[in-house]
Write a protein that holds these residues in place. Sequence first.
Motif, PDB file in Angstrom:
ATOM      1  N   SER A  28       0.829  -1.213   0.000  1.00  0.00           N
ATOM      2  CA  SER A  28       0.000   0.000   0.000  1.00  0.00           C
ATOM      3  C   SER A  28       0.861   1.260   0.000  1.00  0.00           C
ATOM      4  N   LEU A  29       2.145   1.112   0.382  1.00  0.00           N
ATOM      5  CA  LEU A  29       3.093   2.234   0.458  1.00  0.00           C
ATOM      6  C   LEU A  29       2.659   3.302   1.457  1.00  0.00           C
ATOM      7  N   GLU A  30       1.821   2.917   2.412  1.00  0.00           N
ATOM      8  CA  GLU A  30       1.403   3.865   3.442  1.00  0.00           C
ATOM      9  C   GLU A  30       2.581   4.176   4.352  1.00  0.00           C
ATOM     10  N   PRO A  31       2.661   5.412   4.877  1.00  0.00           N
ATOM     11  CA  PRO A  31       3.815   5.808   5.691  1.00  0.00           C
ATOM     12  C   PRO A  31       4.049   4.903   6.895  1.00  0.00           C
ATOM     13  N   ARG A  32       2.987   4.477   7.572  1.00  0.00           N
ATOM     14  CA  ARG A  32       3.151   3.625   8.751  1.00  0.00           C
ATOM     15  C   ARG A  32       3.855   2.316   8.380  1.00  0.00           C
ATOM     16  N   LEU A  33       3.503   1.795   7.227  1.00  0.00           N
ATOM     17  CA  LEU A  33       4.097   0.539   6.771  1.00  0.00           C
ATOM     18  C   LEU A  33       5.564   0.738   6.410  1.00  0.00           C
ATOM     19  N   LEU A  34       5.852   1.802   5.664  1.00  0.00           N
ATOM     20  CA  LEU A  34       7.213   2.025   5.175  1.00  0.00           C
ATOM     21  C   LEU A  34       8.183   2.406   6.289  1.00  0.00           C
ATOM     22  N   LEU A  35       7.679   2.970   7.382  1.00  0.00           N
ATOM     23  CA  LEU A  35       8.561   3.401   8.460  1.00  0.00           C
ATOM     24  C   LEU A  35       8.665   2.380   9.591  1.00  0.00           C
ATOM     25  N   ALA A  81      10.384  -0.313   9.709  1.00  0.00           N
ATOM     26  CA  ALA A  81      11.776  -0.730   9.903  1.00  0.00           C
ATOM     27  C   ALA A  81      12.530   0.266  10.770  1.00  0.00           C
ATOM     28  N   MET A  82      12.193   1.547  10.688  1.00  0.00           N
ATOM     29  CA  MET A  82      12.896   2.550  11.480  1.00  0.00           C
ATOM     30  C   MET A  82      12.693   2.302  12.969  1.00  0.00           C
ATOM     31  N   SER A  83      11.471   1.962  13.363  1.00  0.00           N
ATOM     32  CA  SER A  83      11.193   1.700  14.769  1.00  0.00           C
ATOM     33  C   SER A  83      12.037   0.551  15.291  1.00  0.00           C
ATOM     34  N   PHE A  84      12.213  -0.474  14.479  1.00  0.00           N
ATOM     35  CA  PHE A  84      13.036  -1.621  14.864  1.00  0.00           C
ATOM     36  C   PHE A  84      14.488  -1.194  15.060  1.00  0.00           C
ATOM     37  N   VAL A  85      14.989  -0.399  14.138  1.00  0.00           N
ATOM     38  CA  VAL A  85      16.376   0.058  14.210  1.00  0.00           C
ATOM     39  C   VAL A  85      16.588   0.966  15.417  1.00  0.00           C
ATOM     40  N   ILE A 134      20.513   7.356  20.972  1.00  0.00           N
ATOM     41  CA  ILE A 134      19.236   7.708  21.591  1.00  0.00           C
ATOM     42  C   ILE A 134      19.164   9.207  21.848  1.00  0.00           C
ATOM     43  N   LEU A 135      20.270   9.789  22.280  1.00  0.00           N
ATOM     44  CA  LEU A 135      20.296  11.236  22.496  1.00  0.00           C
ATOM     45  C   LEU A 135      20.058  11.993  21.195  1.00  0.00           C
ATOM     46  N   GLU A 136      20.635  11.506  20.118  1.00  0.00           N
ATOM     47  CA  GLU A 136      20.412  12.148  18.826  1.00  0.00           C
ATOM     48  C   GLU A 136      18.955  12.014  18.396  1.00  0.00           C
ATOM     49  N   LEU A 137      18.354  10.857  18.679  1.00  0.00           N
ATOM     50  CA  LEU A 137      16.951  10.651  18.332  1.00  0.00           C
ATOM     51  C   LEU A 137      16.047  11.583  19.131  1.00  0.00           C
ATOM     52  N   PHE A 138      16.376  11.784  20.410  1.00  0.00           N
ATOM     53  CA  PHE A 138      15.588  12.709  21.221  1.00  0.00           C
ATOM     54  C   PHE A 138      15.743  14.145  20.714  1.00  0.00           C
ATOM     55  N   ALA A 139      16.917  14.474  20.198  1.00  0.00           N
ATOM     56  CA  ALA A 139      17.112  15.808  19.631  1.00  0.00           C
ATOM     57  C   ALA A 139      16.198  16.018  18.427  1.00  0.00           C
ATOM     58  N   VAL A 140      16.009  14.961  17.634  1.00  0.00           N
ATOM     59  CA  VAL A 140      15.091  15.051  16.489  1.00  0.00           C
ATOM     60  C   VAL A 140      13.649  15.169  16.984  1.00  0.00           C
ATOM     61  N   ARG A 141      13.305  14.381  18.014  1.00  0.00           N
ATOM     62  CA  ARG A 141      11.959  14.498  18.590  1.00  0.00           C
ATOM     63  C   ARG A 141      11.708  15.913  19.107  1.00  0.00           C
ATOM     64  N   LEU A 152       6.487   9.106  11.619  1.00  0.00           N
ATOM     65  CA  LEU A 152       7.902   9.419  11.820  1.00  0.00           C
ATOM     66  C   LEU A 152       8.210   9.626  13.294  1.00  0.00           C
ATOM     67  N   ILE A 153       7.376  10.397  13.984  1.00  0.00           N
ATOM     68  CA  ILE A 153       7.610  10.658  15.406  1.00  0.00           C
ATOM     69  C   ILE A 153       7.466   9.384  16.224  1.00  0.00           C
ATOM     70  N   GLU A 154       6.459   8.591  15.921  1.00  0.00           N
ATOM     71  CA  GLU A 154       6.273   7.337  16.652  1.00  0.00           C
ATOM     72  C   GLU A 154       7.476   6.417  16.478  1.00  0.00           C
ATOM     73  N   SER A 155       8.023   6.382  15.280  1.00  0.00           N
ATOM     74  CA  SER A 155       9.139   5.474  15.013  1.00  0.00           C
ATOM     75  C   SER A 155      10.432   5.934  15.680  1.00  0.00           C
ATOM     76  N   LEU A 156      10.514   7.215  16.032  1.00  0.00           N
ATOM     77  CA  LEU A 156      11.727   7.742  16.648  1.00  0.00           C
ATOM     78  C   LEU A 156      11.851   7.396  18.127  1.00  0.00           C
ATOM     79  N   SER A 157      10.778   6.945  18.733  1.00  0.00           N
ATOM     80  CA  SER A 157      10.825   6.624  20.152  1.00  0.00           C
ATOM     81  C   SER A 157      10.026   5.367  20.412  1.00  0.00           C
ATOM     82  N   GLY A 158      10.655   4.241  20.240  1.00  0.00           N
ATOM     83  CA  GLY A 158       9.984   2.959  20.401  1.00  0.00           C
ATOM     84  C   GLY A 158       9.770   2.571  21.850  1.00  0.00           C
ATOM     85  N   HIS A 159       9.188   1.402  22.024  1.00  0.00           N
ATOM     86  CA  HIS A 159       8.837   0.900  23.345  1.00  0.00           C
ATOM     87  C   HIS A 159      10.068   0.727  24.234  1.00  0.00           C
ATOM     88  N   THR A 160      11.156   0.233  23.674  1.00  0.00           N
ATOM     89  CA  THR A 160      12.361  -0.019  24.468  1.00  0.00           C
ATOM     90  C   THR A 160      12.925   1.261  25.054  1.00  0.00           C
TER      91      THR A 160
END
Length: 234
Positions: free
Chosen positions: A68-75, A77-81, A90-97, A159-167
């Motif tokens: 479907s190429l929907e953004p949630r689907l395509l991103l 992999a980012m959450s996993f990474v 993690i600090l760099e990711l929080f800076a983006v958030r 994008l924002i959700e993928s930048l801060s996963g459960h872990t």
Amino acid sequence: MAVTDEAILKIKDMILRGELAPGDRLPPEKELSERLGLSRSSLREAVKALEVIRVLDVRRGDGTYVTSLEPRLLLEAMSFVVDLHDDDSILELFAVRRILEPAAAAIAAAHIDAERISLLRDQIAEVDESRPVEELVAHDIEFHATIVEAAGNSYLTTLIESLSGHTIRARVWRGLTQENATARTLSEHSAIVDALEAGDGKLAEALMIAHISGIEHWLRRWSTSGPQAGHPDV
């Protein structure tokens, strides 16, 4: 350029030109490899790579399809990474958030309705310092997602959700509970909701910056000094 990379780019170009649309089935392997001037082995490697990042869906015994190429689907992999990153990353990711999420809060202030405001207040009321970390993590994910979704931009939301996963959130909340900072964090959440309800985008943005910056500061302090200096081992 590696042959596999060339194959990936050629399939991408077919999608961009509209030759392949979301949900379309790719031509048979032999036909497509000849059409693109590629070996079948290179094409297979390209398809495997595009399947991993959810651009293609290989259905055994049926064929290969464009997703479907929907953004949630395509991103996804980012959450996993993100969950695999070390403390410096993690600090760099929080800076983006800290850049993206306050902007989303400012936009949300102009669009959020009474139902979402009520939902946010209910989310805050359901948790306190006595709750286990997993419940606090679930609250944090739900709370921030509700605000970002109110901005009405699916790419920004994903994008924002993928930048801060459960872990990462679990790590933060374990530290906050050990430093008795849960009440302060929930109070910051309440202040953000007050600003959203008032439709004050600038205030919502400023409060979200302060909120995320505070957590970022705690993470930076912990990663520099470590648990030996009295910081929680998260």
